[in-house]
Motif scaffolding. Structure first.
Motif, PDB file in Angstrom:
ATOM      1  N   GLU A  96       1.005  -1.406  -0.258  1.00  0.00           N
ATOM      2  CA  GLU A  96      -0.051   0.068  -0.049  1.00  0.00           C
ATOM      3  C   GLU A  96       1.019   1.394   0.070  1.00  0.00           C
ATOM      4  N   GLU A  97       2.021   1.285   0.540  1.00  0.00           N
ATOM      5  CA  GLU A  97       3.047   2.332   0.698  1.00  0.00           C
ATOM      6  C   GLU A  97       4.371   1.841   0.076  1.00  0.00           C
ATOM      7  N   ARG A  98       4.542   1.962  -1.018  1.00  0.00           N
ATOM      8  CA  ARG A  98       5.343   1.443  -1.888  1.00  0.00           C
ATOM      9  C   ARG A  98       6.859   2.437  -1.573  1.00  0.00           C
ATOM     10  N   ALA A  99       6.322   3.485  -1.425  1.00  0.00           N
ATOM     11  CA  ALA A  99       7.545   4.473  -1.113  1.00  0.00           C
ATOM     12  C   ALA A  99       8.038   4.797   0.438  1.00  0.00           C
ATOM     13  N   ARG A 100       7.491   4.258   1.115  1.00  0.00           N
ATOM     14  CA  ARG A 100       7.740   4.608   2.550  1.00  0.00           C
ATOM     15  C   ARG A 100       8.929   3.745   3.036  1.00  0.00           C
ATOM     16  N   VAL A 101       9.677   4.618   3.576  1.00  0.00           N
ATOM     17  CA  VAL A 101      11.063   4.165   4.233  1.00  0.00           C
ATOM     18  C   VAL A 101      11.123   4.677   5.688  1.00  0.00           C
ATOM     19  N   ARG A 102      12.038   3.773   6.322  1.00  0.00           N
ATOM     20  CA  ARG A 102      12.337   4.256   7.826  1.00  0.00           C
ATOM     21  C   ARG A 102      13.704   4.400   7.827  1.00  0.00           C
ATOM     22  N   LEU A 103      13.996   5.739   8.583  1.00  0.00           N
ATOM     23  CA  LEU A 103      15.279   6.154   8.981  1.00  0.00           C
ATOM     24  C   LEU A 103      15.554   5.734  10.340  1.00  0.00           C
ATOM     25  N   GLY A 104      16.772   5.299  10.464  1.00  0.00           N
ATOM     26  CA  GLY A 104      17.052   5.007  11.862  1.00  0.00           C
ATOM     27  C   GLY A 104      17.727   6.019  12.809  1.00  0.00           C
ATOM     28  N   ALA A 105      17.895   7.219  11.926  1.00  0.00           N
ATOM     29  CA  ALA A 105      18.783   8.404  12.585  1.00  0.00           C
ATOM     30  C   ALA A 105      18.137   9.383  12.452  1.00  0.00           C
ATOM     31  N   ALA A 106      18.404  10.473  13.200  1.00  0.00           N
ATOM     32  CA  ALA A 106      17.805  11.692  12.927  1.00  0.00           C
ATOM     33  C   ALA A 106      18.491  12.509  11.915  1.00  0.00           C
ATOM     34  N   VAL A 107      17.777  13.505  11.132  1.00  0.00           N
ATOM     35  CA  VAL A 107      18.278  14.099   9.839  1.00  0.00           C
ATOM     36  C   VAL A 107      18.597  15.471  10.263  1.00  0.00           C
ATOM     37  N   PRO A 108      20.145  15.683  10.244  1.00  0.00           N
ATOM     38  CA  PRO A 108      20.671  17.271  10.480  1.00  0.00           C
ATOM     39  C   PRO A 108      20.092  18.014   9.447  1.00  0.00           C
ATOM     40  N   MET A 109      19.611  19.233  10.126  1.00  0.00           N
ATOM     41  CA  MET A 109      19.193  20.254   9.175  1.00  0.00           C
ATOM     42  C   MET A 109      19.934  20.653   7.966  1.00  0.00           C
ATOM     43  N   GLY A 110      21.443  20.321   8.060  1.00  0.00           N
ATOM     44  CA  GLY A 110      22.355  20.591   7.171  1.00  0.00           C
ATOM     45  C   GLY A 110      22.043  19.809   6.069  1.00  0.00           C
ATOM     46  N   LYS A 111      21.417  18.594   5.934  1.00  0.00           N
ATOM     47  CA  LYS A 111      21.160  17.586   4.929  1.00  0.00           C
ATOM     48  C   LYS A 111      19.677  18.093   4.281  1.00  0.00           C
ATOM     49  N   VAL A 112      19.061  19.032   4.690  1.00  0.00           N
ATOM     50  CA  VAL A 112      17.651  19.532   3.962  1.00  0.00           C
ATOM     51  C   VAL A 112      18.061  20.176   2.884  1.00  0.00           C
ATOM     52  N   ALA A 113      17.515  19.638   1.863  1.00  0.00           N
ATOM     53  CA  ALA A 113      17.743  20.303   0.512  1.00  0.00           C
ATOM     54  C   ALA A 113      16.704  21.242   0.063  1.00  0.00           C
ATOM     55  N   ALA A 114      15.463  21.205   0.595  1.00  0.00           N
ATOM     56  CA  ALA A 114      14.176  21.941   0.396  1.00  0.00           C
ATOM     57  C   ALA A 114      13.140  21.864   1.129  1.00  0.00           C
ATOM     58  N   VAL A 115      12.059  22.555   1.039  1.00  0.00           N
ATOM     59  CA  VAL A 115      11.149  22.450   1.976  1.00  0.00           C
ATOM     60  C   VAL A 115       9.574  22.768   0.844  1.00  0.00           C
ATOM     61  N   HIS A 116       8.841  21.710   1.034  1.00  0.00           N
ATOM     62  CA  HIS A 116       7.575  21.882   0.110  1.00  0.00           C
ATOM     63  C   HIS A 116       6.471  22.170   1.210  1.00  0.00           C
ATOM     64  N   ILE A 117       5.652  23.136   0.761  1.00  0.00           N
ATOM     65  CA  ILE A 117       4.704  23.722   1.466  1.00  0.00           C
ATOM     66  C   ILE A 117       3.302  23.940   0.747  1.00  0.00           C
ATOM     67  N   ASP A 118       1.972  23.994   1.387  1.00  0.00           N
ATOM     68  CA  ASP A 118       0.963  24.553   0.633  1.00  0.00           C
ATOM     69  C   ASP A 118       1.075  26.025   0.488  1.00  0.00           C
ATOM     70  N   ASP A 119       0.720  26.425  -0.660  1.00  0.00           N
ATOM     71  CA  ASP A 119       0.402  28.031  -0.623  1.00  0.00           C
ATOM     72  C   ASP A 119      -0.953  28.468   0.189  1.00  0.00           C
ATOM     73  N   HIS A 120      -0.951  29.790   0.481  1.00  0.00           N
ATOM     74  CA  HIS A 120      -1.982  30.051   1.262  1.00  0.00           C
ATOM     75  C   HIS A 120      -3.342  29.826   0.762  1.00  0.00           C
ATOM     76  N   TYR A 121      -3.630  29.849  -0.615  1.00  0.00           N
ATOM     77  CA  TYR A 121      -4.676  29.600  -1.271  1.00  0.00           C
ATOM     78  C   TYR A 121      -5.524  28.221  -1.013  1.00  0.00           C
ATOM     79  N   ALA A 122      -4.795  27.210  -0.346  1.00  0.00           N
ATOM     80  CA  ALA A 122      -5.008  25.953  -0.032  1.00  0.00           C
ATOM     81  C   ALA A 122      -5.562  25.641   1.129  1.00  0.00           C
ATOM     82  N   ALA A 123      -5.597  26.794   1.963  1.00  0.00           N
ATOM     83  CA  ALA A 123      -5.882  26.583   3.235  1.00  0.00           C
ATOM     84  C   ALA A 123      -7.281  25.860   3.732  1.00  0.00           C
ATOM     85  N   ALA A 124      -8.392  26.382   2.916  1.00  0.00           N
ATOM     86  CA  ALA A 124      -9.725  26.097   2.976  1.00  0.00           C
ATOM     87  C   ALA A 124      -9.654  24.566   2.878  1.00  0.00           C
ATOM     88  N   ASP A 125      -9.369  24.146   1.809  1.00  0.00           N
ATOM     89  CA  ASP A 125      -9.290  22.719   1.115  1.00  0.00           C
ATOM     90  C   ASP A 125      -8.406  21.817   2.118  1.00  0.00           C
TER      91      ASP A 125
END
Length: 174
Positions: A96-125
Motif C-alpha cells: 500500500e505504501e511502496r515509497a515508505r522508508v524508515r530512517l534509523g537516525a535523525a536528519v541534520p538540518m544541514g542535509k535538508v535540500a528544500a521544503v515543500h509547503i501548501d500555498d495560502h490559497y489551499a488553506a480552506a481545502d
C-alpha cells in the motif's frame, strides 16, 4: 538518496531549533525498488513526485494529530526534502505504501535540500481535508473525495534559506 519527510509548521520550527529532524526512527518516502517496480514506466523525476505526494498525505495526518493534541498549526501540508546516505533508509514490504522508508537516525538540518509547503490559497481545502479524515478512514466516499481534494493543490518549493521566513510568518504563508 533523496527522502521526503512529512512535517508540519510547528514540527519544522522544532527541527530548526534542535538542528535536526527527529527523533529517530523517522518515516519518510523515497524512490524505493518496490516503487520503481510498480511504476515501471516512470523516470526518476516522476517517481520522486510520487514519493513527495505520499509524504504530503502523511503530512495531512500529522496536521490532524497536532490539532487533536491541541497544537495550533496552520492548515498547510509540509514536506521536507533531505539527502541521506544510501543505505540509511530501509523499506518494508507494504504494498500500500511502496515509497515508505524508515530512517534509523535523525536528519541534520544541514542535509535538508528544500521544503515543500501548501500555498495560502489551499488553506480552506486542507482544513476541510483534516476535518474529513476520520469519516474518510471509515469508508465515507464523500469524505474521501474531500481528503483527495487536498492533493489537487501543488506544494510550493522553498529553498533552505527561506525556512526562517516561513516560520516567522504568522500562518506559514509568504
Amino acid at each position: 538518496m533523496r527522502v521526503y519527510l512529512p512535517c508540519t509548521l510547528p514540527a519544522l520550527a522544532r527541527a530548526v531549533e534542535a538542528g535536526e529532524l527527529g527523533p529517530a526512527p523517522l518515516t519518510g518516502y523515497a524512490v524505493t525498488p518496490a516503487l520503481t517496480e510498480w511504476y515501471a514506466s516512470g523516470d526518476t523525476e516522476e517517481l520522486e513526485y510520487v514519493a513527495l505526494t505520499e509524504a504530503a498525505r502523511a503530512s495531512l495526518r500529522m496536521l490532524a494529530a497536532d490539532r487533536a493534541d491541541g497544537v495550533a498549526a496552520a492548515p498547510r501540508r509540509v514536506v521536507v526534502a533531505a539527502e541521506v546516505p544510501d543505505g540509511s533508509a530501509s523499506s518494508g514490504a507494504d504494498l500500500e505504501e511502496r515509497a515508505r522508508v524508515r530512517l534509523g537516525a535523525a536528519v541534520p538540518m544541514g542535509k535538508v535540500a528544500a521544503v515543500h509547503i501548501d500555498d495560502h490559497y489551499a488553506a480552506a481545502d486542507i482544513e476541510a481535508a483534516v476535518g474529513a479524515l476520520p469519516a474518510s478512514d471509515d469508508g465515507d466516499d464523500d469524505a474521501r473525495f474531500t481528503v483527495d481534494g487536498a492533493e489537487a493543490h501543488e506544494l510550493m518549493w522553498y529553498a533552505t534559506q527561506e525556512i526562517p521566513d516561513l516560520l516567522r510568518s504568522q500562518d506559514g504563508q509568504t
